[in-house]
Design a protein around this motif. Structure first.
Motif, PDB file in Angstrom:
ATOM      1  N   GLU A  62      68.406 -28.602 116.860  1.00 36.04           N
ATOM      2  CA  GLU A  62      68.332 -29.918 117.516  1.00 36.04           C
ATOM      3  C   GLU A  62      66.889 -30.310 117.459  1.00 36.04           C
ATOM      4  N   THR A  63      65.750 -29.412 117.493  1.00 33.87           N
ATOM      5  CA  THR A  63      64.514 -29.781 117.577  1.00 33.87           C
ATOM      6  C   THR A  63      63.917 -30.213 116.439  1.00 33.87           C
ATOM      7  N   SER A  64      64.394 -30.032 115.326  1.00 28.40           N
ATOM      8  CA  SER A  64      63.856 -30.520 114.001  1.00 28.40           C
ATOM      9  C   SER A  64      64.729 -30.374 112.860  1.00 28.40           C
ATOM     10  N   PRO A  65      64.943 -31.354 112.177  1.00 33.99           N
ATOM     11  CA  PRO A  65      65.779 -31.196 111.097  1.00 33.99           C
ATOM     12  C   PRO A  65      65.458 -30.318 110.064  1.00 33.99           C
ATOM     13  N   LYS A  66      64.338 -29.456 110.110  1.00 33.97           N
ATOM     14  CA  LYS A  66      63.979 -28.566 109.198  1.00 33.97           C
ATOM     15  C   LYS A  66      64.218 -27.277 109.567  1.00 33.97           C
ATOM     16  N   LEU A  67      64.942 -27.249 110.623  1.00 33.62           N
ATOM     17  CA  LEU A  67      65.077 -25.906 111.587  1.00 33.62           C
ATOM     18  C   LEU A  67      66.696 -25.784 111.753  1.00 33.62           C
ATOM     19  N   VAL A  68      67.446 -24.876 110.680  1.00 29.52           N
ATOM     20  CA  VAL A  68      68.832 -24.929 111.027  1.00 29.52           C
ATOM     21  C   VAL A  68      69.336 -23.701 111.668  1.00 29.52           C
ATOM     22  N   SER A  69      70.229 -23.687 112.401  1.00 31.08           N
ATOM     23  CA  SER A  69      70.963 -22.533 113.075  1.00 31.08           C
ATOM     24  C   SER A  69      72.033 -21.905 112.193  1.00 31.08           C
ATOM     25  N   PRO A  70      71.871 -20.512 112.571  1.00 28.90           N
ATOM     26  CA  PRO A  70      73.195 -19.824 111.853  1.00 28.90           C
ATOM     27  C   PRO A  70      74.343 -20.363 111.842  1.00 28.90           C
ATOM     28  N   SER A  71      74.868 -21.118 112.902  1.00 23.76           N
ATOM     29  CA  SER A  71      76.262 -21.622 112.987  1.00 23.76           C
ATOM     30  C   SER A  71      76.190 -22.837 112.121  1.00 23.76           C
ATOM     31  N   TRP A  72      75.021 -23.913 112.006  1.00 25.86           N
ATOM     32  CA  TRP A  72      74.899 -24.861 111.060  1.00 25.86           C
ATOM     33  C   TRP A  72      75.389 -24.278 109.726  1.00 25.86           C
ATOM     34  N   LEU A  73      74.504 -23.269 109.112  1.00 23.27           N
ATOM     35  CA  LEU A  73      74.618 -22.878 107.988  1.00 23.27           C
ATOM     36  C   LEU A  73      76.142 -22.277 107.516  1.00 23.27           C
TER      37      LEU A  73
ATOM     38  N   GLU B  76      56.522 -29.364 112.900  1.00 27.64           N
ATOM     39  CA  GLU B  76      58.001 -29.768 112.691  1.00 27.64           C
ATOM     40  C   GLU B  76      58.691 -29.666 113.955  1.00 27.64           C
ATOM     41  N   ILE B  77      58.089 -28.848 115.152  1.00 26.59           N
ATOM     42  CA  ILE B  77      59.014 -28.804 116.307  1.00 26.59           C
ATOM     43  C   ILE B  77      58.360 -29.614 117.468  1.00 26.59           C
ATOM     44  N   LEU B  78      56.988 -29.475 117.299  1.00 19.98           N
ATOM     45  CA  LEU B  78      56.401 -30.338 118.441  1.00 19.98           C
ATOM     46  C   LEU B  78      55.683 -31.742 117.900  1.00 19.98           C
ATOM     47  N   GLY B  79      55.757 -31.953 116.602  1.00 18.77           N
ATOM     48  CA  GLY B  79      55.287 -33.232 116.140  1.00 18.77           C
ATOM     49  C   GLY B  79      53.905 -33.328 115.998  1.00 18.77           C
ATOM     50  N   ILE B  80      52.888 -32.314 116.017  1.00 16.65           N
ATOM     51  CA  ILE B  80      51.743 -32.308 115.952  1.00 16.65           C
ATOM     52  C   ILE B  80      51.180 -32.481 114.432  1.00 16.65           C
TER      53      ILE B  80
END
Length: 281
Positions: free
Chosen positions: A3-14, A254-258
């Motif tokens: 949920e912190t970044s659309p570019k980071l997906v969880s195993p459950s999502w996949l 991607e997570i912190l938005g820097i």
């Protein structure tokens, strides 16, 4: 963490989307023999040795945007699909995402925890090597804004508006080795670090299962070495070959938005071998 970044997906999502034809899983590995992949991988995942896909055949340089598009097509991967990268080890996933993003591939994502979390969760595995029919990909629109070269890094030494971030092991940062502990020590002519670089070992950004630590913990870790979104400073991350640096870059951007985070991809292998370039011990 997804949920912190659309570019980071969880195993459950996949797991819920393994049969989605619009999604392609790529396992990018440091092992040209694909030993771990053949023991078990995410169902449907296509294997690629990182250099075969991402590097120029003779130069220590990335492939061109057009060549990457062609190489992906040769293994049956469409640049219009959603690419989910599984790194083996984990930093090879963020490295592939970074290179593909610079080349202009629009939708590249990282499987959080890579192989480690996927297997720990008891998710299904396949052992057969997979291949697809080659396809023709269109042209891409590259952008190298997140990449910085040695001469630009040299100009940023002692610049109060820049943080040089060394994410290598403590032994490398202290000048005891030029490569990570545990193997043959090789990769540069000199030991040390770029003058003024602060240290944050990349493993501190990950849990034991290779997932990213929480956003709050990431903010705290980076803040301790002077990296804050509110500071507006330029951040230059490096390691030995830039794989580990891309993991820190992904966490920052991607997570912190820097927004002002870059990667020095020559990293210590280049810097530690350049005649006349300064080092610090």
């Amino acid at each position: 963490m997804s949920e912190t970044s659309p570019k980071l997906v969880s195993p459950s999502w996949l797991l819920e989307r393994l049969d989605d034809p619009a999604i392609t899983v790529l396992e990018i590995s440091s092992d040209p023999e694909a030993k771990a992949y053949l023991k078990g991988h995410v169902p449907g995942a296509i294997f690629s040795f990182w250099k075969d896909l991402l590097w120029h055949e003779t130069d220590r340089e990335f492939v061109s945007s057009s060549e990457l598009s062609s190489r992906l097509g040769e293994i049956g991967v469409s640049t219009d699909s959603t690419l989910v990268i599984c790194g083996d080890p984990v930093q090879y996933g963020t490295y592939a995402l970074w290179v593909m993003t610079m080349a202009g591939v629009k939708d590249v994502r990282i499987l959080d925890g890579s192989r480690t979390r996927w297997i720990n969760d008891g998710n299904p595995l396949e052992t057969e090597g997979l291949s697809r029919e080659p396809i023709d990909n269109g042209s891409l629109d590259p952008s190298i804004a997140t990449r910085i070269g040695r001469d630009e890094v040299l100009q940023k030494i002692n610049n109060p508006d820049t943080v040089l971030l060394d994410v290598r092991s403590p032994e490398e940062y202290r000048g005891e080795r030029v490569s990570p502990p545990g193997g043959f020590d090789h990769g540069a002519e000199r030991k040390g670090r770029i003058p003024g670089a602060v240290h944050l070992f990349f493993r501190e950004l990950l849990n034991d299962d290779d997932t990213f630590i929480s956003k709050e913990k990431l903010e705290r870790k980076f803040s301790e070495v002077g990296v804050k979104k509110s500071s507006g400073k330029d951040i230059v991350s490096y390691c030995r070959l830039s794989h580990r640096a891309t993991l820190s870059w992904f966490a920052m951007s991607e997570i912190l938005g820097i927004e002002k985070a870059q990667i020095y991809d020559g990293s210590w292998t280049e810097w530690g071998s350049i005649v006349g370039f300064p080092i610090e011990l």
